[in-house]
Design a protein around this motif. Structure first.
Motif, PDB file in Angstrom:
ATOM      1  N   PHE A   8     -72.049 -26.768   6.429  1.00 26.59           N
ATOM      2  CA  PHE A   8     -71.969 -25.313   6.480  1.00 26.59           C
ATOM      3  C   PHE A   8     -73.186 -24.699   7.160  1.00 26.59           C
ATOM      4  O   PHE A   8     -74.304 -25.188   7.018  1.00 26.59           O
ATOM      5  CB  PHE A   8     -71.835 -24.733   5.073  1.00 26.59           C
ATOM      6  CG  PHE A   8     -70.409 -24.617   4.598  1.00 26.59           C
ATOM      7  CD1 PHE A   8     -69.606 -23.580   5.038  1.00 26.59           C
ATOM      8  CD2 PHE A   8     -69.874 -25.547   3.722  1.00 26.59           C
ATOM      9  CE1 PHE A   8     -68.295 -23.461   4.608  1.00 26.59           C
ATOM     10  CE2 PHE A   8     -68.567 -25.443   3.288  1.00 26.59           C
ATOM     11  CZ  PHE A   8     -67.770 -24.392   3.728  1.00 26.59           C
ATOM     12  N   TYR A   9     -72.936 -23.632   7.897  1.00 24.68           N
ATOM     13  CA  TYR A   9     -74.015 -22.842   8.486  1.00 24.68           C
ATOM     14  C   TYR A   9     -73.515 -21.408   8.595  1.00 24.68           C
ATOM     15  O   TYR A   9     -72.349 -21.109   8.301  1.00 24.68           O
ATOM     16  CB  TYR A   9     -74.451 -23.398   9.839  1.00 24.68           C
ATOM     17  CG  TYR A   9     -73.349 -23.649  10.821  1.00 24.68           C
ATOM     18  CD1 TYR A   9     -73.013 -22.695  11.786  1.00 24.68           C
ATOM     19  CD2 TYR A   9     -72.626 -24.837  10.795  1.00 24.68           C
ATOM     20  CE1 TYR A   9     -72.002 -22.919  12.693  1.00 24.68           C
ATOM     21  CE2 TYR A   9     -71.606 -25.071  11.697  1.00 24.68           C
ATOM     22  CZ  TYR A   9     -71.297 -24.114  12.650  1.00 24.68           C
ATOM     23  OH  TYR A   9     -70.284 -24.349  13.544  1.00 24.68           O
ATOM     24  N   ASN A  10     -74.408 -20.504   8.985  1.00 21.94           N
ATOM     25  CA  ASN A  10     -74.134 -19.075   8.889  1.00 21.94           C
ATOM     26  C   ASN A  10     -72.834 -18.659   9.575  1.00 21.94           C
ATOM     27  O   ASN A  10     -71.983 -17.991   8.976  1.00 21.94           O
ATOM     28  CB  ASN A  10     -75.311 -18.285   9.481  1.00 21.94           C
ATOM     29  CG  ASN A  10     -75.185 -16.797   9.237  1.00 21.94           C
ATOM     30  OD1 ASN A  10     -74.486 -16.101   9.967  1.00 21.94           O
ATOM     31  ND2 ASN A  10     -75.845 -16.301   8.199  1.00 21.94           N
ATOM     32  N   LYS A  11     -72.657 -19.056  10.826  1.00 22.10           N
ATOM     33  CA  LYS A  11     -71.467 -18.613  11.558  1.00 22.10           C
ATOM     34  C   LYS A  11     -70.195 -19.204  10.975  1.00 22.10           C
ATOM     35  O   LYS A  11     -69.131 -18.580  11.038  1.00 22.10           O
ATOM     36  CB  LYS A  11     -71.587 -18.982  13.041  1.00 22.10           C
ATOM     37  CG  LYS A  11     -72.486 -18.046  13.830  1.00 22.10           C
ATOM     38  CD  LYS A  11     -72.267 -18.180  15.314  1.00 22.10           C
ATOM     39  CE  LYS A  11     -73.042 -17.097  16.060  1.00 22.10           C
ATOM     40  NZ  LYS A  11     -72.778 -17.094  17.509  1.00 22.10           N
ATOM     41  N   LEU A  12     -70.298 -20.393  10.414  1.00 20.86           N
ATOM     42  CA  LEU A  12     -69.109 -21.032   9.848  1.00 20.86           C
ATOM     43  C   LEU A  12     -68.661 -20.316   8.573  1.00 20.86           C
ATOM     44  O   LEU A  12     -67.480 -19.992   8.410  1.00 20.86           O
ATOM     45  CB  LEU A  12     -69.386 -22.508   9.566  1.00 20.86           C
ATOM     46  CG  LEU A  12     -68.168 -23.343   9.184  1.00 20.86           C
ATOM     47  CD1 LEU A  12     -67.244 -23.508  10.388  1.00 20.86           C
ATOM     48  CD2 LEU A  12     -68.578 -24.712   8.666  1.00 20.86           C
ATOM     49  N   ILE A  13     -69.607 -20.061   7.656  1.00 15.44           N
ATOM     50  CA  ILE A  13     -69.235 -19.392   6.410  1.00 15.44           C
ATOM     51  C   ILE A  13     -68.807 -17.947   6.693  1.00 15.44           C
ATOM     52  O   ILE A  13     -67.881 -17.409   6.081  1.00 15.44           O
ATOM     53  CB  ILE A  13     -70.396 -19.428   5.375  1.00 15.44           C
ATOM     54  CG1 ILE A  13     -69.925 -18.925   4.011  1.00 15.44           C
ATOM     55  CG2 ILE A  13     -71.605 -18.679   5.842  1.00 15.44           C
ATOM     56  CD1 ILE A  13     -68.970 -19.839   3.306  1.00 15.44           C
ATOM     57  N   TYR A  14     -69.445 -17.311   7.673  1.00 16.22           N
ATOM     58  CA  TYR A  14     -69.084 -15.948   8.072  1.00 16.22           C
ATOM     59  C   TYR A  14     -67.650 -15.910   8.591  1.00 16.22           C
ATOM     60  O   TYR A  14     -66.843 -15.059   8.197  1.00 16.22           O
ATOM     61  CB  TYR A  14     -70.048 -15.453   9.150  1.00 16.22           C
ATOM     62  CG  TYR A  14     -69.713 -14.091   9.716  1.00 16.22           C
ATOM     63  CD1 TYR A  14     -70.192 -12.923   9.124  1.00 16.22           C
ATOM     64  CD2 TYR A  14     -68.918 -13.955  10.859  1.00 16.22           C
ATOM     65  CE1 TYR A  14     -69.889 -11.669   9.638  1.00 16.22           C
ATOM     66  CE2 TYR A  14     -68.606 -12.717  11.380  1.00 16.22           C
ATOM     67  CZ  TYR A  14     -69.094 -11.577  10.771  1.00 16.22           C
ATOM     68  OH  TYR A  14     -68.788 -10.341  11.280  1.00 16.22           O
ATOM     69  N   THR A  15     -67.316 -16.851   9.476  1.00 11.78           N
ATOM     70  CA  THR A  15     -65.964 -16.902  10.030  1.00 11.78           C
ATOM     71  C   THR A  15     -64.942 -17.163   8.932  1.00 11.78           C
ATOM     72  O   THR A  15     -63.865 -16.562   8.910  1.00 11.78           O
ATOM     73  CB  THR A  15     -65.861 -17.990  11.115  1.00 11.78           C
ATOM     74  OG1 THR A  15     -66.815 -17.713  12.152  1.00 11.78           O
ATOM     75  CG2 THR A  15     -64.467 -18.055  11.711  1.00 11.78           C
ATOM     76  N   GLY A  16     -65.276 -18.057   7.997  1.00  8.91           N
ATOM     77  CA  GLY A  16     -64.361 -18.386   6.910  1.00  8.91           C
ATOM     78  C   GLY A  16     -64.035 -17.199   6.034  1.00  8.91           C
ATOM     79  O   GLY A  16     -62.856 -16.916   5.765  1.00  8.91           O
ATOM     80  N   ILE A  17     -65.036 -16.468   5.600  1.00 12.72           N
ATOM     81  CA  ILE A  17     -64.777 -15.366   4.659  1.00 12.72           C
ATOM     82  C   ILE A  17     -64.127 -14.166   5.352  1.00 12.72           C
ATOM     83  O   ILE A  17     -63.419 -13.385   4.713  1.00 12.72           O
ATOM     84  CB  ILE A  17     -66.055 -14.958   3.895  1.00 12.72           C
ATOM     85  CG1 ILE A  17     -67.091 -14.338   4.818  1.00 12.72           C
ATOM     86  CG2 ILE A  17     -66.635 -16.131   3.147  1.00 12.72           C
ATOM     87  CD1 ILE A  17     -67.178 -12.857   4.685  1.00 12.72           C
ATOM     88  N   THR A  18     -64.341 -14.023   6.670  1.00 12.87           N
ATOM     89  CA  THR A  18     -63.724 -12.891   7.374  1.00 12.87           C
ATOM     90  C   THR A  18     -62.265 -13.151   7.736  1.00 12.87           C
ATOM     91  O   THR A  18     -61.615 -12.304   8.348  1.00 12.87           O
ATOM     92  CB  THR A  18     -64.510 -12.530   8.649  1.00 12.87           C
ATOM     93  OG1 THR A  18     -64.662 -13.695   9.481  1.00 12.87           O
ATOM     94  CG2 THR A  18     -65.876 -11.981   8.303  1.00 12.87           C
TER      95      THR A  18
END
Length: 722
Positions: free
Chosen positions: A675-685
């Motif tokens: 996990f990294y910032n852009k991945l978790i951001y994309t997932g929750i959005t």
């Protein structure tokens, strides 16, 4: 001696729309297979890959009889050839079958009456004698000669290709595309066929027919293939030379020295197949795409447009009054600059008003620029994102492939630099997903003075294919853009959009507030995650929530809480059909939710598309799975089952461009490094109405703070100030 049946085709009952696969009825006249002698003078079913076939000639089929559980006995054709007749009646039927232009039944009878059983030899070796036949001339005689010679050459060519190791379908496709020239290509450089045949198969055929694994042809082909593979693994378009050499050595058990590597790399550079960029290299196709982007975007940016700023402001004010809306400063800037500039980027997270702005821009362009709505094209990378923007804006929207008129037969776009699109304004949503090749193709197809607007969320993951187009262009000082930061699309008690902002700004959480209507965080160790997920899924079933509106997201396939294990559990919950089929190491059922894993433009199905299995059957003892992608039914056979996977749980990468009412993100400790910032951001959005995260708070915070893989090595980054 190979086993065969000889006879003629009575009827074709099925033809594939996407290839040479056919099913039909065949009357057997003779065979050398004792087990099939009982079928002589009987009609049997057959299946296989064929070029055009004719019911008036005899064929020799090589293969075996199989018992299909649904369709009964069928002859599975591995290869075939037209059987040349020797008797007069057969020769007349053969010549007048339609295989050869210029010969009808009357003409065929005259020729056979004149030359008898020597007819074919005379046509092939001494066709001038045909002029002795009443009604014939030299032009017509030559046409008949060429037709028969061409037919025999085509048969011989297909037999030759199959003997080299190509399948019947591949042999037919290659002979259709290249004709006899294909043998020269294979002899000189078989690796030129990588657009049509997988590299590994070509390499195996080459090694089976050549003894030199260190030949210059093979080594140079491997270098290009490794660069290509590394680009798709990393998303980079530039590869370090030293890393390339390390990968190359693995192909030869390190039996290749640096001098040989440098020599072959230099040859590829001199031949413009690879471009050198300081300590890196890139394939020419990649360079051409990014160079075209660089040149085309700067050209659009330099087009001068004269507008009355006050007039635009007045129209924006009127639009606000008419639609009972109030734009903030950044939104007004985005609208105004989009109208004034021929290239502009609007970036922002969920709930910041991107779609609202698109609607305003479309209406204002109609009023201020007097542009007809038909001259404005709304585009998106995927079918789902195109459908979403169409519903939101209230105007037709298309995938970029459809807009550019992709031709699945020629693998080319109908619109290009020679045949431009007529639209004056192009608005592309979900621009973060666009790769360098698709964006370059779009730019080539636009008229010289077109207006191009890119809308997207720069904080999402970049394209699956190489490149980082949106982020790279945003970093150019010469390219104008607006970033929308204020969140508007929020209901009372909602937190998802604010959570996205918190993640983007790298907030660290000491604890999680679970009082929100649309968000819950379930603290769990790895062993208990599946139990919590099972409880959630059972509640989803009780509430009759459609599986289309419920999606589980995880970062990787393997492991206790990996996508594969989760899918097995979720399939049993949502589709507990007792009849299931083992494919490789996975079970599938009719009705299962599945996801396409690669782009298959020929069948109009793309990476990330969701479908449902509508049928599982056996054809010639081989499994065939039919998947329904919103009305587009695609058949998958042996060798193609790795193109899809169960989709109750999917990767965050595959979910990009899609939205779901209800989303569960699995954040196991074992996934921490993934996990990294852009991945978790994309997932929750991806969540519109409800978001649940199951995992550890430590992993959540670690993911938010990690900036891994934010930057890709690209030509555009290297020359952003050029």
């Amino acid at each position: 001696m190979k086993k065969y049946i000889l006879g003629n085709i009575r009827k074709i009952i099925f033809e594939s729309n996407t290839g040479p696969y056919k099913v039909g009825l065949f009357k057997v006249k003779e065979t050398n297979d004792e087990e099939l002698e009982e079928y002589i003078n009987k009609v049997i079913g057959f299946t296989g890959s064929f070029t055009e076939i004719n019911e008036n000639v005899d064929y020799t089929f090589y293969g075996e009889m199989v018992n299909h559980p649904k369709y009964g006995l069928q002859y599975s054709v591995a290869s075939y050839e037209i059987s040349t007749p020797s008797d007069k009646e057969g020769l007349i039927l053969y010549l007048s079958s339609g295989l050869f232009k210029g010969i009808g039944e009357k003409t065929a009878k005259k020729i056979v009456d004149k030359f008898g059983e020597d007819t074919l030899d005379i046509i092939k070796d001494d066709y001038e004698r045909l002029s002795l036949v009443s009604g014939m001339n030299m032009k017509k005689a030559k046409l008949i000669h060429d037709g028969i010679v061409s037919s025999e050459m085509n048969q011989d060519l297909i037999i030759k290709l199959t003997s080299l190791g190509f399948t019947m379908k591949e042999s037919i496709d290659l002979s259709t595309m290249y004709g006899i020239e294909i043998l020269k290509i294979i002899d000189e450089d078989i690796y030129e066929l990588t657009d049509y045949i997988p590299f590994n198969k070509l390499d195996l055929i080459y090694l089976n027919n050549n003894n030199d694994e260190m030949s210059s042809i093979r080594v140079k082909a491997l270098i290009k293939h490794i660069v290509y593979t590394m680009c798709y693994e990393t998303g980079d378009t530039l590869i370090y030379k030293d890393e390339l050499f390390i990968r190359l050595k693995r192909c030869f058990n390190k039996n290749i020295d640096s001098n040989m590597y440098v020599e072959y790399l230099k040859e590829l550079i001199n031949d413009s197949e690879i471009i050198e960029m300081q300590d890196k290299v890139m394939l020419y196709d990649f360079y051409e795409a990014e160079h075209n982007i660089l040149h085309s975007v700067h050209r659009l940016c330099n087009i001068e447009n004269k507008f009355n700023s006050k007039k635009i402001d007045d129209y924006i004010t009127k639009y606000e009054i008419d639609n009972k809306i109030e734009f903030n400063k950044d939104q007004k800037t985005a609208i105004k600059e989009s109208i004034k500039n021929n290239f502009y980027i609007i970036s922002g997270g969920p709930g910041t008003g991107k779609t609202t702005i698109i609607k305003a821009i479309v209406e204002l362009l109609e009023n201020i620029n007097k542009i007809d709505k038909r001259e404005i094209a709304l585009l998106a990378p995927t079918g789902k994102s195109a459908k979403r923007i169409s519903e939101s804006v209230g105007a037709p929207a298309y995938t970029i492939h459809k807009f550019l008129k992709w031709n699945k037969e020629t693998l080319t776009f109908g619109l290009d630099e020679y045949n431009k699109a007529g639209e004056k304004v192009i608005i592309v949503d979900e621009a973060s997903m666009i790769d360098i090749f698709l964006f370059s193709a779009l730019l080539k197809a636009l008229r010289v003075n077109a207006k191009l607007l890119l809308i997207g969320d720069a904080n999402q993951l970049p394209s699956i294919a190489p490149g980082d187009v949106l982020n790279d262009l945003l970093n150019f000082d010469s390219i104008k853009s607006t970033f929308l930061n204020t969140i508007y699309r929020v209901k009372d008690g909602s937190y998802i959009t604010y959570l996205a902002k918190d993640i983007r700004e790298k907030r660290e959480f000491d604890s999680i507030d679970n009082s929100y209507d649309d968000f819950k965080f379930i603290e769990s160790n790895d062993d208990d995650i599946r139990g919590y997920l099972k409880e959630i899924c059972n509640k989803v079933k009780k509430k009759n929530i459609s599986i289309e509106n419920f999606q589980v997201l995880a970062p990787m396939y393997k492991g206790l809480n990996g996508i594969d294990n989760l899918n097995e559990m979720l399939s049993n919950i949502f589709n507990p059909n007792e009849e299931r089929y083992l494919v490789g190491d996975k079970y599938y059922r009719i009705g299962d939710k599945v996801i396409q894993l690669i782009n298959d433009v020929e069948n109009n199905v793309f990476n990330g598309d969701i479908g449902y299995i509508s049928d599982i059957e056996y054809v010639d003892k081989k499994m065939v799975i039919t998947i329904d992608f919103e009305g587009n039914k695609v058949r998958y056979q042996n060798g193609e089952f790795d193109r899809f996977n169960l989709a109750y749980a999917i990767s965050i990468h595959k979910s990009q461009g899609s939205e779901y009412d209800n989303v569960v993100v699995i954040l196991a400790k074992s996934f921490k490094r993934m996990f990294y910032n852009k991945l978790i951001y994309t997932g929750i959005t991806r969540a519109k109405s409800s978001l649940i995260i199951i995992g550890s708070l430590d992993s959540f915070n670690s993911s938010i703070q990690t900036s891994y893989a934010e930057k890709r090595n690209t030509y555009l980054k290297m020359y952003k100030d050029e």
